[in-house]
Design an enzyme around this catalytic site. Structure first.
Site, mmCIF file in Angstrom:
data_model
loop_
_atom_site.group_PDB
_atom_site.id
_atom_site.type_symbol
_atom_site.label_atom_id
_atom_site.label_comp_id
_atom_site.label_asym_id
_atom_site.label_seq_id
_atom_site.Cartn_x
_atom_site.Cartn_y
_atom_site.Cartn_z
ATOM 1 C CE LYS A 1 -4.133 0.257 0.474
ATOM 2 N NZ LYS A 1 -5.154 0.192 -0.598
ATOM 3 C CB THR B 1 -2.733 -3.121 -0.446
ATOM 4 O OG1 THR B 1 -3.960 -2.806 -1.091
ATOM 5 C CG2 THR B 1 -1.862 -3.969 -1.366
ATOM 6 C CD GLN C 1 30.550 15.722 -10.608
ATOM 7 O OE1 GLN C 1 30.652 16.933 -10.441
ATOM 8 N NE2 GLN C 1 30.281 15.194 -11.808
ATOM 9 N NE ARG D 1 29.804 25.968 -10.602
ATOM 10 C CZ ARG D 1 29.478 24.769 -11.069
ATOM 11 N NH1 ARG D 1 28.857 24.662 -12.241
ATOM 12 N NH2 ARG D 1 29.762 23.671 -10.390
ATOM 13 C CG HIS E 1 22.272 24.581 -14.479
ATOM 14 N ND1 HIS E 1 23.572 24.242 -14.209
ATOM 15 C CD2 HIS E 1 21.684 23.470 -15.008
ATOM 16 C CE1 HIS E 1 23.777 22.977 -14.567
ATOM 17 N NE2 HIS E 1 22.657 22.487 -15.042
#
Length: 286
Positions: free
Chosen positions: A12, A57, A213, A170, A241
């Site tokens: 469920k 369920t 990363q 950035r 971005h």
């Protein structure tokens, strides 16, 4: 040609549970989304439609509500463990139970008044099987973070289709989904959650990032070296971005001040960090 039944499970999904505890005039609330999934001796139901091994369920949903009433909820990991063990231990045909819970936070606006928190969602996934193996994975999702500087991206592969310009300053923004596996049982899941969350926030803020990363690894490393009860961290971090708007057509300079926040497409960085001596999880985390 012969065929056979492959891995399968059923359950469920997304049982909505709101529990109110009334402590005199002061009330407390927990808002959960609970998903249960069971597997075991299910060949007959798939091959012949024989439902004798199937716990409906709807019964799984009702168990969630009944257990919330009988046992309370407490930490979501504890509630998930209670449910998973119940399904496996009460039904001979059920060999493995997976319980996933999302918890939505509410901020207090008064003794019995609350405002939905717009921040991250706390999560957990618990696996338990008939052999007594248990895996507890805590986590969070939708933790939106942003650094306005301290992020670079350059030195990457340039091929005939590359148009991206190198960046030495950035905006770095993401919406973190993190999961961490507990190496041992604990009775302090809430404390552990706050500690890991703080590590993720601190590492994101402290790391001068040459790539998302690198930031991901730093966040996982910080959590593992600080929190001894966890042995593995997995993170999924979309790169949200932010593009500098070109205002030169209007005769205006844009000195890293005005950006366009793009929602898609986006880079998606995923990875895991684990202790070298981390015990085997026993199950896939999914």
């Amino acid at each position: 040609m012969s065929v056979k039944l492959g891995p399968n499970r059923y359950g469920k999904a997304e049982t909505r549970l709101v529990r109110v505890v009334r402590d005199g005039p002061v009330h407390h609330i927990q808002d959960l989304n609970v998903s249960t999934s069971l597997s075991g001796d299910m060949e007959a139901v798939h091959l012949t439609g024989d439902n004798a091994a199937v716990l409906p369920t709807d019964s799984q949903k009702n168990t969630v509500y009944a257990f919330a009433t009988q046992h309370g909820v407490g930490q979501i990991e504890e509630f998930a463990l209670l449910l998973a063990r119940h399904f496996v231990e009460s039904q001979p045909t059920i060999h493995h139970a997976r319980v996933e819970i999302d918890e939505y936070a509410w901020n207090r606006g008064g003794p019995h008044s609350f405002v939905r928190d717009g921040g991250e969602v706390r999560t957990c996934v618990v696996h338990h099987d008939r052999d007594g193996r248990t895996t507890v994975v805590s986590g969070l999702k939708d933790l939106v973070l942003l650094n306005t500087t301290g992020s670079e991206f350059h030195g990457y592969i340039v091929d005939p289709y590359t148009t991206l310009r190198p960046a030495t300053d950035r905006i770095l923004a993401t919406a973190v989904a993190a999961q961490w596996r507990h190496a041992r049982d604990t009775d302090a899941y809430g404390k552990s959650y706050e500690q890991v969350r703080s590590c993720l926030l601190e590492a994101f803020a402290d790391t001068h990032s040459l790539s998302l990363q690198q930031t991901l690894y730093a966040m996982g490393e910080r959590a593992l070296t600080t929190c001894g009860e966890i042995c593995e961290v997995r993170l999924a971090m979309p790169n949200k971005h932010h593009f500098l708007v070109d205002l030169s057509p209007f005769g205006l300079d844009n000195d890293n001040e005005v950006y366009y926040a793009a929602d898609r497409p986006y880079g998606l960085i995923e990875g895991g960090v684990l202790r070298e001596d981390a015990p085997d999880a026993g199950f896939a985390w999914e």
